[in-house]
Design a protein around this motif. Sequence first.
Motif, short mmCIF file in Angstrom:
data_model
loop_
_atom_site.label_atom_id
_atom_site.label_comp_id
_atom_site.label_asym_id
_atom_site.label_seq_id
_atom_site.Cartn_x
_atom_site.Cartn_y
_atom_site.Cartn_z
N CYS A 1 -8.31 3.15 -3.58
CA CYS A 1 -6.97 2.63 -3.24
C CYS A 1 -5.90 3.14 -4.23
N VAL A 2 -4.80 3.63 -3.67
CA VAL A 2 -3.69 4.12 -4.50
C VAL A 2 -2.55 3.09 -4.55
N ARG A 3 -2.78 1.92 -3.96
CA ARG A 3 -1.83 0.80 -4.02
C ARG A 3 -0.45 1.17 -3.46
N CYS A 4 -0.48 1.86 -2.34
CA CYS A 4 0.80 2.24 -1.72
C CYS A 4 1.40 1.07 -0.95
N GLY A 5 0.55 0.08 -0.60
CA GLY A 5 1.05 -1.10 0.10
C GLY A 5 1.23 -0.92 1.59
N LEU A 6 0.81 0.23 2.12
CA LEU A 6 0.99 0.48 3.55
C LEU A 6 0.19 -0.50 4.39
N CYS A 7 -1.06 -0.79 3.97
CA CYS A 7 -1.90 -1.74 4.71
C CYS A 7 -1.25 -3.12 4.76
N PHE A 8 -0.66 -3.50 3.65
CA PHE A 8 0.00 -4.81 3.56
C PHE A 8 1.17 -4.91 4.53
N SER A 9 1.91 -3.82 4.64
CA SER A 9 3.11 -3.86 5.48
C SER A 9 2.79 -3.77 6.97
N VAL A 10 1.64 -3.18 7.34
CA VAL A 10 1.35 -3.02 8.77
C VAL A 10 0.47 -4.13 9.33
N CYS A 11 -0.16 -4.93 8.47
CA CYS A 11 -1.07 -5.97 8.96
C CYS A 11 -0.30 -7.12 9.59
N LYS A 12 -0.43 -7.28 10.89
CA LYS A 12 0.30 -8.34 11.59
C LYS A 12 -0.41 -9.69 11.53
N PHE A 13 -1.62 -9.70 10.98
CA PHE A 13 -2.35 -10.97 10.87
C PHE A 13 -2.26 -11.55 9.46
N LYS A 14 -1.48 -10.88 8.59
CA LYS A 14 -1.31 -11.32 7.20
C LYS A 14 -2.66 -11.56 6.52
N SER A 15 -3.58 -10.67 6.74
CA SER A 15 -4.93 -10.84 6.16
C SER A 15 -5.08 -10.12 4.83
N ILE A 16 -4.03 -9.42 4.40
CA ILE A 16 -4.11 -8.68 3.14
C ILE A 16 -3.30 -9.40 2.07
N THR A 17 -3.91 -9.58 0.94
CA THR A 17 -3.25 -10.28 -0.16
C THR A 17 -3.11 -9.35 -1.37
N VAL A 18 -2.12 -9.65 -2.20
CA VAL A 18 -1.90 -8.86 -3.41
C VAL A 18 -2.22 -9.73 -4.61
N THR A 19 -2.99 -9.22 -5.53
CA THR A 19 -3.35 -10.00 -6.72
C THR A 19 -2.93 -9.25 -7.97
N THR A 20 -2.75 -10.01 -9.03
CA THR A 20 -2.39 -9.41 -10.32
C THR A 20 -2.92 -10.30 -11.44
N GLY A 21 -3.05 -9.73 -12.63
CA GLY A 21 -3.50 -10.50 -13.78
C GLY A 21 -4.92 -11.04 -13.63
N LYS A 22 -5.11 -12.27 -14.06
CA LYS A 22 -6.43 -12.89 -14.02
C LYS A 22 -6.98 -12.97 -12.61
N GLU A 23 -6.11 -13.32 -11.68
CA GLU A 23 -6.50 -13.42 -10.27
C GLU A 23 -7.02 -12.07 -9.75
N ARG A 24 -6.39 -11.02 -10.20
CA ARG A 24 -6.79 -9.67 -9.79
C ARG A 24 -8.19 -9.34 -10.31
N GLY A 25 -8.41 -9.69 -11.59
CA GLY A 25 -9.71 -9.41 -12.19
C GLY A 25 -10.83 -10.14 -11.47
N GLU A 26 -10.56 -11.39 -11.13
CA GLU A 26 -11.58 -12.17 -10.42
C GLU A 26 -11.85 -11.59 -9.05
N ALA A 27 -10.77 -11.18 -8.35
CA ALA A 27 -10.94 -10.64 -7.00
C ALA A 27 -11.70 -9.31 -7.03
N ASN A 28 -11.40 -8.50 -8.05
CA ASN A 28 -12.06 -7.20 -8.13
C ASN A 28 -13.55 -7.32 -8.44
N ASN A 29 -13.92 -8.46 -9.04
CA ASN A 29 -15.33 -8.65 -9.40
C ASN A 29 -16.14 -9.28 -8.28
N VAL A 30 -15.47 -9.66 -7.19
CA VAL A 30 -16.21 -10.27 -6.08
C VAL A 30 -17.08 -9.24 -5.38
#
Length: 591
Positions: free
Chosen positions: A562-591
């Motif tokens: 992922c290059v974090r361009c955000g294109l998936c986030f902008s085109v998803c009409k079901f709002k199924s994509i979330t953006v994380t940062t900081g501690k939340e990001r670390g936890e999500a990446n370890n799932v």
Amino acid sequence: MASCGIAAGAQKVYDALQQALKDLPVELGISGCMGMCYNEPLVEVRTAEGRRFIYAKVEPKQVERIVQEHLIENRPIEEWLAYGDGIETPDSAFIDKQQRIILKNCGVINPESIDSYLEVDGYKAIEKAIKIMTPEQVIEEITHSGLRGRGGGGFPTGVKWSFAFKSPGRVKYVVCNADEGDPGAFMDRSILESSPHSVLEGMMLAGYAIGAQAGYIYVRAEYPLAIKRLKKAIEQAKEKNFLGENILGSNFSFDIIIREGAGAFVCGEETALIRSVEGKRGMPRIRPPFPAQSGLWGKPTTINNVETFANVPWIILHGAEAFNQFGTENSKGTKVFALAGNIVRGGLIEVPMGITIKEIVHDIGGGLASGGKLKAVQTGGPSGGCIPASLADTPMDYESLKKIGAIMGSGGMLIMDESVCMVDVAKFFLKFTQEESCGKCTFCRVGTRQMLNILERITNGEGKEGDIELLEDMAQKISAGSLCGLGQTAPNPVLTTIKYFRDEYQAHIVDKACPAKKCKALISYHIMPEACKGCLRCSRECPVGAITGEKKQPHVIDQQKCVRCGLCFSVCKFKSITVTTGKERGEANNV
């Protein structure tokens, strides 16, 4: 038609109107920018009684109905109106809350016709000055009006003129600074495109006041329409003997020459500008001597910007008292602002000094285009400051802005909502000033580069303890050690964002988090399995193939790809994509 209208398709609308009106007793003409840039192309209908109706976002296909219903049947089409005398529209506040002195002719007269300017008392001020006022009286009137330079410095115009007047010498010059370089600012361009004669007349009055015989307009070559109309206006003024020898039969002679600049930001500084007019590299020099003592080719010179000169004819014609009834105690008159960024009604406005930021953003600008909350307003361009929403009641005048660490600048206002990262904003503006540094002063040349390096580290997730304090220390040294205004004010966006948004810097450095979720190195995109419908849209749009999954099955983002361009986030009409940062990001990446 000004650049904004032409870019939006005004020429095609004009052509359609010309065809539709060829057999009707209706006069069709062009005008400059009305300021409602967000509604271009605009068509204004003026009745014989003087009533005004302005149609917004007009397309050629709408022309036939406007002609038939409004011009023939006298029935304005209210649902298409942005403004109408006696008719309340959502955009009425945009015009009704303004006080127009500089822009009074913009969108009203034909900028390519001197006769159109003469119909609105054009050149009456210079006639009045030549016939019944001495140069000293002109300077006294401008001084008494309280007019301050609108280019950013805010120095009293009458005082500046008095210095040049008192400087000995038979040859003196007037220079108009039309080198508008702030990102998002277009006040001067719009005035030049819409009312060029008012600027010429202001320069003539300055020339008469200080005893100059010639004036130069230094305008960036990126403004071709403004240059074209200026040249035409100068020719017309010469034909009518408003320029040239023995103007209006007097002993006053004055000529105006245009110099096209290459668009260097540093040439907004007056000594750098003078060097550029002389054909040299645009670099500031040490003062004194000041330009009023030794300016263009070593002669006494007064320099003002476009907006300042455009004020002058009105003041001479109506008097200083009429002018200084607007504004605050130390900031008289009105000010033109260019509203840009996240704003519903982006465009050009003129308001009395002292109006609050909140009134400009919400009452005139219509609030934020995103519908979100106001986070900050950047005033003064790249050398200005970021003012937080909590200070939105601050009056827009020189002293009030200075108290909170910001500056008026030339009038650009960038509106930002809560989705904006303030560290990233500071980096953007510092990158601009760093690239525009002429390189003469070490503090500016090297210091801004080092500050930019630190900001890049912070937004890349590599910030260190002590970075904030180091930025503050360097900013103070750069301001103190730079020769011109560019270097002295370049750190302002960094200082004001640290002052008002320090917690965002700390989040980037300590928590490796971007609260606005904008800095790519500090965020991750994840697909929520329970919300994903497996529609394949995101996987098809992903430019690097980082998203995989079967049709109608939850998809997954490969964080390594992922290059974090955000294109998936902008085109998803079901709002199924979330953006994380900081501690939340670390936890999500370890799932």
